[in-house]
Design a protein around this motif. Structure first.
Motif, PDB file in Angstrom:
ATOM      1  N   ASP A   1       0.831  -1.201   0.000  1.00  0.00           N
ATOM      2  CA  ASP A   1       0.000   0.000   0.000  1.00  0.00           C
ATOM      3  C   ASP A   1       0.872   1.261   0.000  1.00  0.00           C
ATOM      4  O   ASP A   1       1.924   1.317   0.634  1.00  0.00           O
ATOM      5  N   VAL A   2       0.392   2.297  -0.705  1.00  0.00           N
ATOM      6  CA  VAL A   2       1.072   3.583  -0.721  1.00  0.00           C
ATOM      7  C   VAL A   2       0.477   4.456   0.366  1.00  0.00           C
ATOM      8  O   VAL A   2      -0.739   4.654   0.431  1.00  0.00           O
ATOM      9  N   LEU A   3       1.314   4.985   1.240  1.00  0.00           N
ATOM     10  CA  LEU A   3       0.855   5.832   2.344  1.00  0.00           C
ATOM     11  C   LEU A   3       1.025   7.294   1.955  1.00  0.00           C
ATOM     12  O   LEU A   3       2.146   7.780   1.763  1.00  0.00           O
ATOM     13  N   GLU A   4      -0.103   7.991   1.822  1.00  0.00           N
ATOM     14  CA  GLU A   4      -0.056   9.388   1.421  1.00  0.00           C
ATOM     15  C   GLU A   4       0.440  10.268   2.577  1.00  0.00           C
ATOM     16  O   GLU A   4       0.258   9.932   3.749  1.00  0.00           O
ATOM     17  N   PRO A   5       1.063  11.391   2.264  1.00  0.00           N
ATOM     18  CA  PRO A   5       1.538  12.305   3.319  1.00  0.00           C
ATOM     19  C   PRO A   5       0.411  12.694   4.259  1.00  0.00           C
ATOM     20  O   PRO A   5      -0.690  13.052   3.822  1.00  0.00           O
ATOM     21  N   GLY A   6       0.670  12.588   5.560  1.00  0.00           N
ATOM     22  CA  GLY A   6      -0.311  12.932   6.574  1.00  0.00           C
ATOM     23  C   GLY A   6      -1.323  11.849   6.855  1.00  0.00           C
ATOM     24  O   GLY A   6      -2.155  11.993   7.762  1.00  0.00           O
ATOM     25  N   GLY A   7      -1.274  10.741   6.118  1.00  0.00           N
ATOM     26  CA  GLY A   7      -2.263   9.672   6.294  1.00  0.00           C
ATOM     27  C   GLY A   7      -1.947   8.766   7.464  1.00  0.00           C
ATOM     28  O   GLY A   7      -0.788   8.542   7.814  1.00  0.00           O
ATOM     29  N   THR A   8      -3.011   8.217   8.050  1.00  0.00           N
ATOM     30  CA  THR A   8      -2.884   7.254   9.146  1.00  0.00           C
ATOM     31  C   THR A   8      -3.457   5.922   8.675  1.00  0.00           C
ATOM     32  O   THR A   8      -4.552   5.874   8.115  1.00  0.00           O
ATOM     33  N   TYR A   9      -2.736   4.835   8.960  1.00  0.00           N
ATOM     34  CA  TYR A   9      -3.112   3.521   8.439  1.00  0.00           C
ATOM     35  C   TYR A   9      -3.037   2.491   9.559  1.00  0.00           C
ATOM     36  O   TYR A   9      -2.094   2.495  10.356  1.00  0.00           O
ATOM     37  N   THR A  10      -4.055   1.616   9.592  1.00  0.00           N
ATOM     38  CA  THR A  10      -4.141   0.625  10.662  1.00  0.00           C
ATOM     39  C   THR A  10      -4.372  -0.764  10.084  1.00  0.00           C
ATOM     40  O   THR A  10      -5.102  -0.932   9.107  1.00  0.00           O
ATOM     41  N   ALA A  11      -3.741  -1.750  10.704  1.00  0.00           N
ATOM     42  CA  ALA A  11      -3.998  -3.159  10.399  1.00  0.00           C
ATOM     43  C   ALA A  11      -4.463  -3.845  11.677  1.00  0.00           C
ATOM     44  O   ALA A  11      -3.977  -3.530  12.768  1.00  0.00           O
ATOM     45  N   LEU A  12      -5.417  -4.772  11.541  1.00  0.00           N
ATOM     46  CA  LEU A  12      -5.910  -5.531  12.687  1.00  0.00           C
ATOM     47  C   LEU A  12      -5.324  -6.934  12.629  1.00  0.00           C
ATOM     48  O   LEU A  12      -5.499  -7.660  11.641  1.00  0.00           O
ATOM     49  N   LEU A  13      -4.632  -7.319  13.697  1.00  0.00           N
ATOM     50  CA  LEU A  13      -3.951  -8.607  13.764  1.00  0.00           C
ATOM     51  C   LEU A  13      -4.746  -9.568  14.634  1.00  0.00           C
ATOM     52  O   LEU A  13      -4.962  -9.301  15.820  1.00  0.00           O
ATOM     53  N   PRO A  14      -5.190 -10.713  14.098  1.00  0.00           N
ATOM     54  CA  PRO A  14      -5.962 -11.675  14.896  1.00  0.00           C
ATOM     55  C   PRO A  14      -5.054 -12.573  15.737  1.00  0.00           C
ATOM     56  O   PRO A  14      -4.124 -13.191  15.213  1.00  0.00           O
ATOM     57  N   PHE A  15      -5.329 -12.632  17.027  1.00  0.00           N
ATOM     58  CA  PHE A  15      -4.527 -13.429  17.959  1.00  0.00           C
ATOM     59  C   PHE A  15      -5.431 -14.241  18.875  1.00  0.00           C
ATOM     60  O   PHE A  15      -6.620 -13.948  19.046  1.00  0.00           O
ATOM     61  N   THR A  16      -4.805 -15.255  19.485  1.00  0.00           N
ATOM     62  CA  THR A  16      -5.371 -15.955  20.628  1.00  0.00           C
ATOM     63  C   THR A  16      -4.409 -15.786  21.794  1.00  0.00           C
ATOM     64  O   THR A  16      -3.191 -15.942  21.621  1.00  0.00           O
TER      65      THR A  16
END
Length: 510
Positions: A228-243
């Motif tokens: 993914d390309v992250l634009e200036p000033g952008g915030t990006y999140t990923a959700l990681l599934p765990f047990t």
């Protein structure tokens, strides 16, 4: 982002300490000792300050080196990258296409290596362009040893600024599943052409899905790469599934730390890794999607100090562990050398994990049985002096009346750790016994209590007259090994230093 400063400082202390421990001169070292040198592949940004890197210097066995010299061959970087000594130590002298660095004092090394010496600053040449690259050859030698070399790829890249997002907190019970968020912000003025995440997770966090753009070590998430390309000033999140593993100690706190970096920096970090994990087979883990921007070449982070983020997992409920002291029974005649095995067993139900802090799970005190002499001491055990101080100048020395042993940092449910002492029988004394005590309150790292204190003391029984019992047999009474005062503080410092020197959780080994 860089965590090497503290590590190099500690490594320098270890190297200095070795100068005290190694008494013989370099000429007396065994001829089979060999040196090694490594230097990381690196990217430098145009129109930005340089980046500081250091070689890793080490030896195949413990040595003390005289007239240590490191030479940087710059001929492969002409017109692309400049190299100069960092921090102004005046150890290095430019000579033609080389930078020759000499240490004015002896250097102690072993197989663990050190990055505490000869740091250099790499910077883009004023005429360099994004995409330029070259080779830096680093050579390492010392009096009486063959010189060794290593080549690293150095490239010029576009500068971006990645910042780790805020730390989140999740509360779950052992055995429950949850999604852990990780966040990155592009704080620079240019789009980031893809990013990578390097994870440092506690064992209790078990990945429940193995994504195809991530690497795993068993069920532990190691790293992920995002296109993914992250634009200036952008915030990006990923959700990681765990047990949260069912054997997680509760209540307690467990951590996921993630370091964000450009794909070029990640490639440099992993280029020479011996083990980097196994790729998953499920779908891709994604950040927020944006329109693609044409690439201009590699990128590097110009401010790596703020690239970390992560989350804390609060384990709720009540899930403890019972550590059991392990003793032994031995028999023999005068002059015999017998093996006495002692240690600790984790009967669960929870796993004990102190790897994040680097200390032992628990401490063990062993008082030697009357009529015997310790003639061989296992690694991880040090003698106690009569005044209660640790014999720091002679770790593992035989002949002491009592010893302090520390366990490793991870003891899973039903796992035991044992130490084998060699005892010489000097006098046959029926039912001679020595005490083995765990969870010792010695003002040092390690737990001092568990679910059942009644099994924290066992005995080493020598020549029992009737059935006698060693392994795990409780012994009542106060421990003769627990002492107070300044001496015990010295012991604590010694134990901590040894564990910290041994602890180096580095995923990428170059």
């Amino acid at each position: 982002m860089r965590d090497t400063t503290v590590r190099r400082w500690l490594a320098g202390l270890g190297a200095t300490g070795m100068l005290v421990a190694v008494a013989s001169p370099a000429s007396a070292q065994a001829p089979d000792a060999t040196l090694f040198v490594k230097f990381p592949n690196s990217a430098v940004a145009v129109d930005h300050d340089g980046t500081v890197q250091a070689p890793e210097l080490g030896a195949s066995k413990q040595v003390e080196l005289q007239q240590v010299k490191v030479t940087y061959d710059l001929s492969g970087l002409t017109g692309k990258v400049t190299v100069k000594e960092a921090h102004g130590n005046d150890y290095c002298t430019p000579t033609g296409n080389t930078l020759v660095c000499e240490l004015p004092y002896p250097l102690g090394l072993d197989e663990y290596g050190t990055e505490a010496h000869f740091e250099v600053e790499l910077a883009a040449h004023e005429d360099a362009e994004v995409g330029d690259e070259g080779t830096l050859k680093v050579s390492f030698g010392a009096e009486g040893y063959e010189t060794v070399s290593h080549q690293a790829k150095i490239r010029v890249a576009e500068g971006v600024d990645l910042v780790g997002g805020p730390e989140d907190e999740v509360s779950v019970r052992p055995g429950a599943t949850f999604d852990g968020p990780v966040t990155v912000i592009n704080a620079g003025e240019k789009p980031a052409q893809g990013v990578a995440a390097d994870f440092d997770l506690d064992r209790s966090l078990s990945a429940t899905q193995r994504f195809s753009n991530c690497l795993y070590r068993d069920d532990i998430l190691e790293s992920c790469v995002f296109d993914d390309v992250l634009e200036p000033g952008g915030t990006y999140t990923a959700l990681l599934p765990f047990t949260l593993r069912t054997d997680t100690f509760a209540p307690g706190s467990f951590y996921n730390s993630v370091r964000w970096m450009t794909q070029a920096d990640f490639e440099d970090r992993t280029a020479q890794a011996r083990v980097a994990g196994t790729k998953g087979t499920a779908g891709k883990l994604a950040l927020t999607k944006v329109n693609n921007v044409s690439r201009k070449g590699g990128q590097t982070d110009v401010d790596p100090e703020n690239d970390t983020s992560g989350f804390i997992v609060k384990a709720t409920g009540d899930n403890g562990a019972d550590l059991v002291s392990l003793g032994d029974t031995v028999t023999g005649e005068v002059g015999d050398v017998v093996t006495a095995t002692l240690g600790a067993l984790n009967e669960g139900p929870a796993t004990l994990d102190s790897t994040r802090g680097g200390g032992p799970v628990t401490n063990i005190y062993f008082n030697v049985p009357a009529g015997t002499t310790v003639v061989a001491v296992p690694e991880g055990c040090n003698p106690l002096l009569p005044d209660g101080g640790g014999d720091g100048e002679n770790p593992g020395a035989p002949g002491a009346a009592a010893y302090h042993c520390y366990t490793k940092s991870l003891l899973v449910k039903d796992e035991r750790q044992t130490f084998e002492f060699k005892l010489r029988i000097d006098e046959v004394i029926a039912n001679a016994s020595g005490k083995v005590e765990i969870n010792v309150d010695c003002r040092c790292e390690g737990r001092t209590s568990d679910l059942d204190a009644s099994n924290d003391v066992a005995q080493i029984l020598v020549n029992p007259t009737e059935g006698g019992g060693g392994g795990g047999l409780p012994v009542t009474g106060a421990s003769t090994g627990i002492v107070a005062g300044a001496g015990i503080l010295l012991l604590a410092a010694g134990a901590f230093g040894f564990v910290l020197a041994r602890r180096r959780r580095t995923r990428f080994v170059v």
